[in-house]
Motif scaffolding. Structure first.
Motif, PDB file in Angstrom:
ATOM      1  N   ALA A   1      92.181  69.643  10.980  1.00  0.00           N
ATOM      2  CA  ALA A   1      92.250  70.633  10.569  1.00  0.00           C
ATOM      3  C   ALA A   1      93.366  71.373  10.356  1.00  0.00           C
ATOM      4  O   ALA A   1      94.475  72.063   9.489  1.00  0.00           O
ATOM      5  CB  ALA A   1      91.311  71.537  11.399  1.00  0.00           C
ATOM      6  N   SER A   2      94.310  71.024  11.081  1.00  0.00           N
ATOM      7  CA  SER A   2      96.371  71.103  11.024  1.00  0.00           C
ATOM      8  C   SER A   2      96.577  70.309  11.192  1.00  0.00           C
ATOM      9  O   SER A   2      98.037  70.243  11.260  1.00  0.00           O
ATOM     10  CB  SER A   2      96.369  72.237  12.276  1.00  0.00           C
ATOM     11  N   ALA A   3      96.598  68.930  10.771  1.00  0.00           N
ATOM     12  CA  ALA A   3      97.841  67.798  11.724  1.00  0.00           C
ATOM     13  C   ALA A   3      97.999  67.608  10.178  1.00  0.00           C
ATOM     14  O   ALA A   3      97.964  67.656   9.226  1.00  0.00           O
ATOM     15  CB  ALA A   3      96.590  66.004  10.875  1.00  0.00           C
ATOM     16  N   PRO A   4      99.350  67.451   9.872  1.00  0.00           N
ATOM     17  CA  PRO A   4     100.459  67.104   8.664  1.00  0.00           C
ATOM     18  C   PRO A   4      99.482  64.985   7.886  1.00  0.00           C
ATOM     19  O   PRO A   4     100.731  65.781   7.262  1.00  0.00           O
ATOM     20  CB  PRO A   4     101.815  67.261   9.905  1.00  0.00           C
ATOM     21  N   VAL A   5      99.323  64.896   8.646  1.00  0.00           N
ATOM     22  CA  VAL A   5      99.003  63.852   7.846  1.00  0.00           C
ATOM     23  C   VAL A   5      97.895  63.873   6.468  1.00  0.00           C
ATOM     24  O   VAL A   5      98.080  63.759   5.531  1.00  0.00           O
ATOM     25  CB  VAL A   5      98.607  62.422   8.589  1.00  0.00           C
TER      26      VAL A   5
ATOM     27  N   ALA B   1      82.722  70.767  12.224  1.00  0.00           N
ATOM     28  CA  ALA B   1      82.766  72.061  10.664  1.00  0.00           C
ATOM     29  C   ALA B   1      83.395  72.732  10.411  1.00  0.00           C
ATOM     30  O   ALA B   1      84.293  73.111   9.366  1.00  0.00           O
ATOM     31  CB  ALA B   1      81.314  71.217  10.281  1.00  0.00           C
ATOM     32  N   GLU B   2      82.964  73.363  10.731  1.00  0.00           N
ATOM     33  CA  GLU B   2      83.636  75.347  10.983  1.00  0.00           C
ATOM     34  C   GLU B   2      85.265  74.878  10.757  1.00  0.00           C
ATOM     35  O   GLU B   2      86.141  75.530  10.412  1.00  0.00           O
ATOM     36  CB  GLU B   2      82.931  76.022  12.481  1.00  0.00           C
ATOM     37  N   ALA B   3      85.514  73.861  12.028  1.00  0.00           N
ATOM     38  CA  ALA B   3      87.234  74.003  12.350  1.00  0.00           C
ATOM     39  C   ALA B   3      87.864  73.797  10.255  1.00  0.00           C
ATOM     40  O   ALA B   3      89.168  74.174  10.255  1.00  0.00           O
ATOM     41  CB  ALA B   3      87.806  73.163  13.856  1.00  0.00           C
ATOM     42  N   LEU B   4      87.127  72.654  10.356  1.00  0.00           N
ATOM     43  CA  LEU B   4      87.383  71.790   9.104  1.00  0.00           C
ATOM     44  C   LEU B   4      87.821  72.861   7.880  1.00  0.00           C
ATOM     45  O   LEU B   4      88.810  72.858   6.757  1.00  0.00           O
ATOM     46  CB  LEU B   4      86.301  70.524   7.735  1.00  0.00           C
ATOM     47  N   LEU B   5      86.550  73.957   7.645  1.00  0.00           N
ATOM     48  CA  LEU B   5      86.628  74.667   7.221  1.00  0.00           C
ATOM     49  C   LEU B   5      87.655  76.128   7.397  1.00  0.00           C
ATOM     50  O   LEU B   5      88.551  76.447   5.747  1.00  0.00           O
ATOM     51  CB  LEU B   5      85.375  75.260   6.754  1.00  0.00           C
ATOM     52  N   HIS B   6      87.815  76.016   8.208  1.00  0.00           N
ATOM     53  CA  HIS B   6      89.106  77.001   8.552  1.00  0.00           C
ATOM     54  C   HIS B   6      90.326  76.624   8.645  1.00  0.00           C
ATOM     55  O   HIS B   6      91.174  76.970   9.401  1.00  0.00           O
ATOM     56  CB  HIS B   6      88.762  78.105  10.104  1.00  0.00           C
ATOM     57  N   GLY B   7      90.562  75.256   8.535  1.00  0.00           N
ATOM     58  CA  GLY B   7      91.735  74.663   8.604  1.00  0.00           C
ATOM     59  C   GLY B   7      92.584  74.238   7.244  1.00  0.00           C
ATOM     60  O   GLY B   7      91.912  75.223   6.175  1.00  0.00           O
ATOM     61  N   GLN B   8      93.421  73.585   7.543  1.00  0.00           N
ATOM     62  CA  GLN B   8      94.269  73.630   6.413  1.00  0.00           C
ATOM     63  C   GLN B   8      93.568  72.980   4.799  1.00  0.00           C
ATOM     64  O   GLN B   8      92.545  72.065   5.198  1.00  0.00           O
ATOM     65  CB  GLN B   8      95.170  72.261   5.925  1.00  0.00           C
ATOM     66  N   PRO B   9      93.600  73.228   3.688  1.00  0.00           N
ATOM     67  CA  PRO B   9      92.648  73.158   2.544  1.00  0.00           C
ATOM     68  C   PRO B   9      92.609  71.312   2.722  1.00  0.00           C
ATOM     69  O   PRO B   9      93.812  70.582   2.878  1.00  0.00           O
ATOM     70  CB  PRO B   9      93.166  73.059   1.338  1.00  0.00           C
ATOM     71  N   LEU B  10      91.248  71.542   2.411  1.00  0.00           N
ATOM     72  CA  LEU B  10      91.022  70.196   1.955  1.00  0.00           C
ATOM     73  C   LEU B  10      90.686  69.489   0.245  1.00  0.00           C
ATOM     74  O   LEU B  10      90.192  68.404  -0.094  1.00  0.00           O
ATOM     75  CB  LEU B  10      89.656  69.720   2.927  1.00  0.00           C
ATOM     76  N   THR B  11      91.011  70.824  -0.574  1.00  0.00           N
ATOM     77  CA  THR B  11      90.747  70.075  -1.981  1.00  0.00           C
ATOM     78  C   THR B  11      91.461  69.579  -2.987  1.00  0.00           C
ATOM     79  O   THR B  11      90.879  69.316  -3.424  1.00  0.00           O
ATOM     80  CB  THR B  11      90.979  72.138  -2.525  1.00  0.00           C
ATOM     81  N   HIS B  12      92.626  68.865  -2.617  1.00  0.00           N
ATOM     82  CA  HIS B  12      93.233  68.285  -2.611  1.00  0.00           C
ATOM     83  C   HIS B  12      92.390  66.617  -2.637  1.00  0.00           C
ATOM     84  O   HIS B  12      93.088  65.522  -3.109  1.00  0.00           O
ATOM     85  CB  HIS B  12      94.456  67.481  -2.803  1.00  0.00           C
ATOM     86  N   LEU B  13      91.481  66.340  -2.050  1.00  0.00           N
ATOM     87  CA  LEU B  13      91.044  64.837  -1.414  1.00  0.00           C
ATOM     88  C   LEU B  13      90.115  64.408  -2.493  1.00  0.00           C
ATOM     89  O   LEU B  13      89.569  65.381  -2.943  1.00  0.00           O
ATOM     90  CB  LEU B  13      89.939  65.034   0.055  1.00  0.00           C
TER      91      LEU B  13
END
Length: 314
Positions: A220-224, A243-255
């Protein structure tokens, strides 16, 4: 697990069990499987290997699949042929089905000498983790690495994470269960998640792990992550917490794709992930929802996994 039918974009052809009367296909048009049969011994595999080296134009071979019986042959036999296998770009170690050998008992070795002998290697797939190590400081050409394991030794995972692989575009690690030799921690994967040693990485799979929630929180916060086009946290014990951590982490909409298949998410969480990412064009794989299993002994759960389990262990 099943035998691969295509590898490195090529159809897999098993070396004929006899000296063929017909002309073999061009050596660079197929991936050659060396397979001695389900009840093979070292002598049978040696016959198959000798038939391959004597009938196929080795200098043109691009892809090689080592099947049942390969454990009778040390890596040194392959290394000794490196002066002839000059065009080898892809290697699959231990293409075994479940009824031939359980994935947890497939033995591997230190892969550093093999990678050093084949600097032109572009893709490496390894099935099985027992005895595996990867003390490789770097490999300039490797573009895809997949390790399929019910228990990847933590030292091997840490070495892969710390290896300088500037051309690597795809990495998939089946971390597995500590009961079968796994036990990799998030801390051991820190160099990988930092992203500095693998600048070309576009697909990352941290899969088949009982600590999938911890991995999700780290991702969720990994620079990679911002440079990835696809991410897989599949095959593991992912719950709503991860899953909650993913949703509250950095955006994943670029995937382009997020694979969370084989999971333990609630229906509400599945809907939240879907509505958060699908409108942005992310293909989200949420197949394989599982319910935690009760302890079959009937005792309180002492493992800390809440009855959740990974997809591949034995």
């Amino acid at each position: 697990m099943q035998h691969v039918e295509h590898f490195y974009g090529l159809p897999v052809l098993t070396v004929p069990p006899y000296t063929p009367a017909t002309v073999l296909p061009d050596a660079d048009s197929v991936a050659w499987r060396i397979y001695a049969g389900p009840y093979s011994n070292d002598e049978n595999y040696e016959v198959c290997w000798d038939r391959f080296t004597s009938t196929v134009e080795l200098e043109k071979v691009r892809a090689l699949v080592l099947g049942h019986g390969a454990h009778y042959m040390s890596d040194q036999v392959l290394i000794d042929l490196s002066s002839r296998l000059v065009g080898l770009e892809a290697l699959f170690l231990s293409d075994l089905e479940d009824d031939e050998e359980m994935i947890s008992t497939i033995c591997q070795s230190d892969l550093a000498p093999l990678l050093e002998a084949f600097p032109g290697l572009r893709e490496l797939v390894v099935r099985g983790g027992e005895g595996l190590d990867f003390p490789v400081t770097g490999h300039a050409g490797l573009r895809a690495l997949r390790v399929e394991s019910g228990g990847l030794p933590p030292e091997a995972a840490a070495h892969i994470a710390a290896a300088d692989l500037p051309s690597l575009e795809r990495l998939e690690l089946w971390l597995g269960d500590d009961n079968y030799g796994g036990g990799t921690t998030v801390e051991q994967l820190a160099p990988l998640l930092a992203g500095e040693l693998k600048p070309a990485l576009r697909h990352l799979g941290l899969q088949n792990s009982p600590i999938q929630d911890e991995l999700a929180a780290a991702v969720a916060s990994a620079p990679v992550v911002p440079r990835l086009t696809s991410l897989s946290l599949s095959m593991g014990a992912l719950s709503d917490e991860g899953a909650e951590a993913l949703l509250h982490g950095q955006p994943l909409t670029h995937l382009k794709e997020l694979d969370l298949s084989h999971h333990f998410l609630s229906h509400d969480m599945m809907l939240r992930i879907w509505t958060s990412l699908e409108p942005a064009g992310v293909r989200v794989n949420l197949y394989g929802r599982n319910e935690p299993e009760d302890d079959w002994w009937g005792d309180d759960d002492e493992s800390g996994d809440g009855g959740r389990y990974i997809a591949v262990a034995e």
